[in-house]
Design an enzyme around this catalytic site. Sequence first.
Site, PDB file in Angstrom:
ATOM      1  CD  GLU A 176     -23.807  32.761  22.745  1.00 45.01           C
ATOM      2  OE1 GLU A 176     -24.729  32.668  22.379  1.00 45.01           O
ATOM      3  OE2 GLU A 176     -23.529  32.760  23.829  1.00 45.01           O
TER       4      GLU A 176
HETATM    5  C1  ACM Z   1     -24.627  28.941  25.387  1.00 42.28           C
HETATM    6  O1  ACM Z   1     -25.851  28.851  25.559  1.00 42.28           O
HETATM    7  N1  ACM Z   1     -24.121  30.137  25.079  1.00 42.28           N
HETATM    8  C2  ACM Z   1     -23.805  27.841  25.766  1.00 42.28           C
END
Ligand code: ACM
Length: 528
Positions: free
Chosen positions: A337
């Site tokens: 992310e």
């Molecule tokens: C994640 O759940 N951002 C790895």
Amino acid sequence: MNIKKLIFSVALFVVVILFTSWSQSKNPRMNLLNEAILPKPVSVTASGSSFELKANTKIFVDGESVALLKAGHYLANLIKPATGFDIEVTSTSKKSNSNSIYLSISKLEPEFGNEGYKLKITGKNVSIIANSPEGIFRGIQTFRQILPKEIEATTKQKKSWFIASGEIQDYPQYEYRGAMLDVARHFFNAEDVKKYIDMLAAYKFNALHLHLSDDQGWRIEIKSWPNLTVHGGSTQVGGGKGGFYTQEKYKEIVEYAQERYITIIPEIDMPGHTNAALASYPELNSSGEAPELYTGIKVGFSSLDTNKDITYQFISDVIKELAEMTPGPYIHIGGDESHVTSLEDYIPFINKVQDIVLANGKKVIGWDEIAHADLKTNTIVQFWARIENAQKGVDKKAQIILSPANKTYLDMKYDSITKLGLKWAGYVDVDSAYVWNPSTFISGISKKDILGIESPLWTETVTNIEELEFMVFPRIIGHAEIGWTPDSLRDWNDFKVRLKKHSERLKIKGINYYTSDLIFKVAPETKN
Ligand code: ACM
């Protein structure tokens, strides 16, 4: 010898034989196939009698191996609170002492590997044989589950301790069977982490991945960058006081896990999920200015400056200290992310960070987004969200850890009325968590590409160990079985019956588990 003496001797011999067989046959007949063992073993053969664990039962350890002696003491300590027995642990080279539990290293068939074991129970004794002490330790967990459930009590119970006789042969399907705990969003102290390690060890898990840094907190002392914890560790989601592990505390956790054959895998998430670090050191920011600490639950807004030299100095220092206090082979670099880092910046960043980890003698694990980079030899891709990233990882010769969010994320709500947890990947009740097969889950990825599975617990909403237990249990037991038991032996209807029976042990242990209707609801009586 005169005739009278001869008759007397024969009579005595007959009496002794009769007495011995009578005293053995007083053990109740029991059926090993009725025991609810989780994860289900590869093979169980029942022989219909039982062994009684008594105050004078002894644990014998074959030879002088320190690791084996430790396993012997671990077993003695496991047995002690509920039975009150102070069982002696001694080294021996003799094989078949009666009224004993015998732990021995011996060469087993190759499929038993490091973690497999053979557990034999007769009316007279118990033996656990394995290729390594790790296999003995896994076998002890099975032995524990066939002792009466009251063995899990922490106070002395008034009862006899019979266990069904027979033989169990057992070994895992996947090399890696992990759990992840996010100690960044809500901090869990070392005592709680140790409690979790004990819970995981009971189901033959062999890895605990600690998510040590995120936007909301930095949880591991780095001596060369002290403000990471002084400032960056000083809060958490909701604005509580946070916390961090000193290096000494971290080493204590690592050692505790090691004694239970669980590898600690530390994660420093980067380049995103770094607000706590950015808030602690202005020079890591593109603007040169530190942001405020963050106590909300948004993701994807922070990034290290991937074009500054100081960023790589920082990462080198952190990884060096982390590698020095981590005996396990892996360091997890996050990589998920990173929404405010361009792919153009992200790829060279991940390449450089892999080199730093390798230079410190460790292998890299990263979330599935890292598959965009040039994966170095032995880098492992942890699938959580995007199937195409996992496939890209395999194309680049990486092995995969499977953590599909809609199956393994322990922070997902069980159903619409679960108070804790999130639901962005859907509701994950106990059946959904159990009914899937890693080797067919992603097209183009087969068993040989899969290192194993991992069950992450993110802690946006999970604030203490009781809440942790509620989100983790019982669905993590299903994950343990997926990682350990051959697919051909796994069946939801069989699993749920074993799990219901096993839940009596969870109750005795005081684990705060979710009583899913799928397992615990009594079917309504049919009316005539
Ligand atoms: C994640 O759940 N951002 C790895």
